[in-house]
Every structure is written in structure tokens, then in C-alpha cells.
Write a protein that holds these residues in place. Structure first.
Motif, short mmCIF file in Angstrom:
data_model
loop_
_atom_site.label_atom_id
_atom_site.label_comp_id
_atom_site.label_asym_id
_atom_site.label_seq_id
_atom_site.Cartn_x
_atom_site.Cartn_y
_atom_site.Cartn_z
N SER A 46 57.52 -45.21 58.93
CA SER A 46 56.10 -45.33 59.24
C SER A 46 56.98 -46.84 60.07
N ASP A 47 58.48 -46.99 60.34
CA ASP A 47 58.41 -48.02 61.22
C ASP A 47 57.60 -49.63 60.30
N GLY A 48 57.64 -49.66 59.15
CA GLY A 48 57.19 -50.79 58.19
C GLY A 48 55.87 -50.80 58.09
N ARG A 49 54.75 -49.78 58.79
CA ARG A 49 53.08 -49.42 58.48
C ARG A 49 52.31 -49.40 57.48
N ILE A 50 53.77 -48.79 57.02
CA ILE A 50 53.02 -48.14 55.37
C ILE A 50 53.29 -48.75 54.39
N ARG A 234 39.60 -38.86 47.93
CA ARG A 234 38.62 -39.98 49.28
C ARG A 234 38.96 -40.83 50.16
N GLN A 235 40.75 -41.73 49.79
CA GLN A 235 41.00 -42.11 50.95
C GLN A 235 42.08 -41.36 51.13
N TRP A 236 42.76 -39.87 50.89
CA TRP A 236 43.33 -39.15 51.24
C TRP A 236 42.41 -38.63 52.75
N ASP A 237 41.42 -38.31 52.42
CA ASP A 237 40.56 -37.82 53.94
C ASP A 237 40.34 -38.77 54.85
N LYS A 238 39.93 -39.82 54.79
CA LYS A 238 40.01 -41.09 55.38
C LYS A 238 41.45 -40.98 56.77
N LEU A 239 42.73 -40.76 56.27
CA LEU A 239 43.44 -41.02 56.50
C LEU A 239 44.10 -40.12 57.88
N PRO A 240 44.23 -39.80 59.16
CA PRO A 240 45.13 -39.40 60.18
C PRO A 240 46.29 -37.92 59.55
N GLU A 241 45.93 -37.50 60.22
CA GLU A 241 47.03 -36.07 59.62
C GLU A 241 47.96 -36.10 60.06
N ALA A 242 48.96 -37.61 60.78
CA ALA A 242 50.28 -37.98 60.48
C ALA A 242 50.54 -38.35 59.25
N ASP A 243 49.51 -39.33 59.20
CA ASP A 243 50.15 -39.86 57.71
C ASP A 243 50.12 -39.88 56.88
N GLN A 244 49.08 -38.55 56.32
CA GLN A 244 49.12 -37.40 55.23
C GLN A 244 50.14 -36.70 55.15
N LYS A 245 50.58 -36.81 56.33
CA LYS A 245 52.19 -35.88 56.40
C LYS A 245 53.23 -36.36 55.77
N LEU A 246 53.39 -38.08 56.60
CA LEU A 246 54.46 -38.88 55.93
C LEU A 246 54.64 -39.04 54.80
#
Length: 316
Positions: A46-50, A234-246
Motif C-alpha cells: 500500500s506504499d505505507g498507507r495501510i 463491520r470494519q471490512w464492509d467500510k473498506l474499498p474493495e481494493a483495500d480488502q484485496k490487499l
């Protein structure tokens, strides 16, 4: 220009994500190191983002406490024994059934297959996204006052088990009295005689210092209950699909790393406990297997669970 730069910086900061994860084991334990490794992978992807912050050593409470916090969304993740999920997501009982897996290799093959994915996915209705299976080795019996050589030796013993109905039933099936309690209380319970025995793997027997108060380790290898890494739906469903994949990819990449650490830790822990005076005994496993039918009858209750057991037993 300055406004644009500030706006972009604000957007980047808003997208930064720290995932808080809990584990009851100490900082150097393979499960803790594996989730930290997952964090390193995720940070790079994630280039340091996550990032991932792991709270180890029961800093956030027991496994049950962690599960509750994950369900509520107060925590992103927790690494727990799948036994702690038995009453929440019933299909997680299947990999914990006694003498289900023929070997570690058989277990890995099953959990890496569609069978393992199906069990992880089944937890979503209960509020958990299953990310990965980790190793927990084979659980065996260790006793304070006498060695266990066959099922007859445990009759009437008070044995600490995980807080799981399946674990309780298994101990009752061998003629002993089950005493469910959190991991953190086991050392004192053994030392004071509240329980006569417990059951776990070599690394936990070592890291919990249980070998100091229960010197007889009998290789019953009755279950290979895996660890499970769960994420808050609950947290997962708020994440963008791209972040879920990562996150999924990073969790899966941590599995072979964890298995390598686990294999090394098992060998090291066995050496530590034997040097510390533990006696390792090869018992009559068949005598334990012979009394397990009531456990299967009681807990393999749905068509899905029966199908999972049959498919697991069919894996070569």
C-alpha cells in the motif's frame, strides 16, 4: 497552489489506515510474528498507507474479549484459536474434531483447499471475515502427578480445556472432568492443584511455563485445532474493495512464513521442556480414538458439517 497541495495531503492522510490486531501469545510467538509480517507486506503493497499494530501478550484481554471487540468493530483483527469460535461459527468445529487429520501435511492440504475457504467464509454471517489459517500443531495431554499411557489413566482427572463445548465433550468422552478456563490461568491452576492436567501443543506448554508444574507430556495428539485470523466485518464492509484485496493477499502471504516459524518453534520448545525436566511419553493413541464416536455424533450435526468431514477424510 498551496491549497491544492494541502488538500491532496489531507486526502492522503484521510486514506491512511492502521489495523489494530490482538493476540494472547507473547511477542516472540509465531502467530504474533506472522501478523506483524502480514503488516510489513501490507505496508509495502500500500506504499505505507495501510499498517498493522499487534497487541500481544493478552494486552487487550482474553481471546473471548478479542472476539467480542472484533465483532463490535473496536478491533480490526484478532488471531484466536478456532476453538474460541466454535459457539459463534459452528463449522469451525470441524477442523477441531479429534483425530480428524492424519498428519500436519494432511491438515495443510485441507485448509489450503476449497474446504478451508468454505469454513472461513461461513463465519461472515456471525460478523467475522476469515482471512487465514495458522498452525497450532497437535494438542497433547500433560499431567501433574502421573504419566498418561492410555485412556484408562485419565479417568476422573480434572483437565483444563479451552472454553469450547467440543473440548469439554472430548474430555468427558475419555472419562475425565473438563475444566474450561482462559490460557492465562492455567499455570496457577496446575500449580495449586485446581486441575490435574491440561492439553496443548509444545510451544504453549513451553511459553506458558506449564512444564514447570506438569512434568508428564503424553503425545496423544488428539486434535490439530488450527488458529484463525479473523477480521471485523463491520470494519471490512467500510473498506474499498481494493483495500480488502490487499489485506486478503497480505494475510495469505503470511501463512507459509507462519508455518516455517511454527515448525522451528515446535522443535525448539520440545528441546526446552525436555531440558527443563519434562518427560515425553508415547501413549496408546488407539485407546483414545476408540471412545470418540459420541463426540462426532454430538457435534457433526448439519448436512454441511457431515459433508465437510467426509471431504476432509477423502483428501489424500
Amino acid at each position: 497552489m498551496t491549497v491544492t497541495v494541502l488538500a491532496l495531503a489531507g486526502m492522503a492522510a484521510a486514506q491512511a489506515l492502521e489495523l489494530r490486531s490482538a493476540d494472547i501469545h507473547p511477542k516472540d510467538y509465531p502467530t504474533v510474528k506472522a501478523v506483524e509480517y502480514m503488516g510489513d507486506v501490507l505496508k509495502k503493497k500500500s506504499d505505507g498507507r495501510i499498517t498493522v499494530k499487534v497487541f500481544s501478550g493478552s494486552a487487550l484481554g482474553s481471546e473471548d474479549d478479542s472476539i467480542e471487540q472484533v465483532k463490535l468493530g473496536a478491533l480490526a483483527m484478532a488471531r484466536v484459536s478456532s476453538a474460541a469460535m466454535h459457539n459463534i461459527c459452528e463449522t469451525t468445529r470441524v477442523p477441531s474434531l479429534p483425530f480428524l487429520f492424519r498428519s500436519v501435511e494432511h491438515q495443510h492440504k485441507v485448509l489450503d483447499s476449497d474446504i478451508g475457504k468454505q469454513i472461513l467464509k461461513s463465519c461472515e454471517d456471525a460478523g467475522f471475515v476469515g482471512l487465514a489459517w495458522y498452525d497450532s500443531g497437535a494438542r497433547s495431554m500433560y499431567t501433574k502427578n502421573k504419566p498418561v499411557k492410555s485412556v484408562a489413566d485419565v479417568k476422573g482427572m480434572k483437565i483444563r480445556v479451552q472454553q469450547s463445548d467440543l473440548s469439554v465433550a472430548m474430555v468427558e468422552a475419555i472419562g475425565a472432568n473438563a475444566t474450561p478456563m482462559p490460557m492465562g490461568e492455567v499455570y496457577t491452576a496446575l500449580k495449586t492443584g485446581l486441575v490435574d492436567a491440561a492439553e496443548n501443543n509444545f510451544p504453549s506448554y513451553d511459553s506458558g511455563h506449564h512444564f514447570e508444574v506438569a512434568k508428564y507430556f503424553s503425545l496423544t495428539e488428539h486434535t490439530m485445532t488450527p488458529e484463525i485470523l479473523v477480521f471485523s466485518k463491520r470494519q471490512w464492509d467500510k473498506l474499498p474493495e481494493a483495500d480488502q484485496k490487499l489485506i486478503r493477499e497480505a494475510a495469505q502471504e503470511s501463512v507459509p512464513y507462519m508455518r516455517k516459524l511454527w515448525a522451528e518453534r515446535e522443535l525448539k520448545s520440545r528441546a526446552v521442556v525436555e531440558k527443563g525436566g519434562a518427560q515425553v511419553i508415547e501413549p496408546d493413541k488407539a485407546s483414545f480414538q476408540a471412545v470418540m464416536k459420541p463426540v462426532y455424533d454430538r457435534f457433526v450435526t448439519t448436512p454441511e458439517m457431515k459433508d465437510l468431514v467426509a471431504r476432509i477424510q477423502a483428501v489424500k
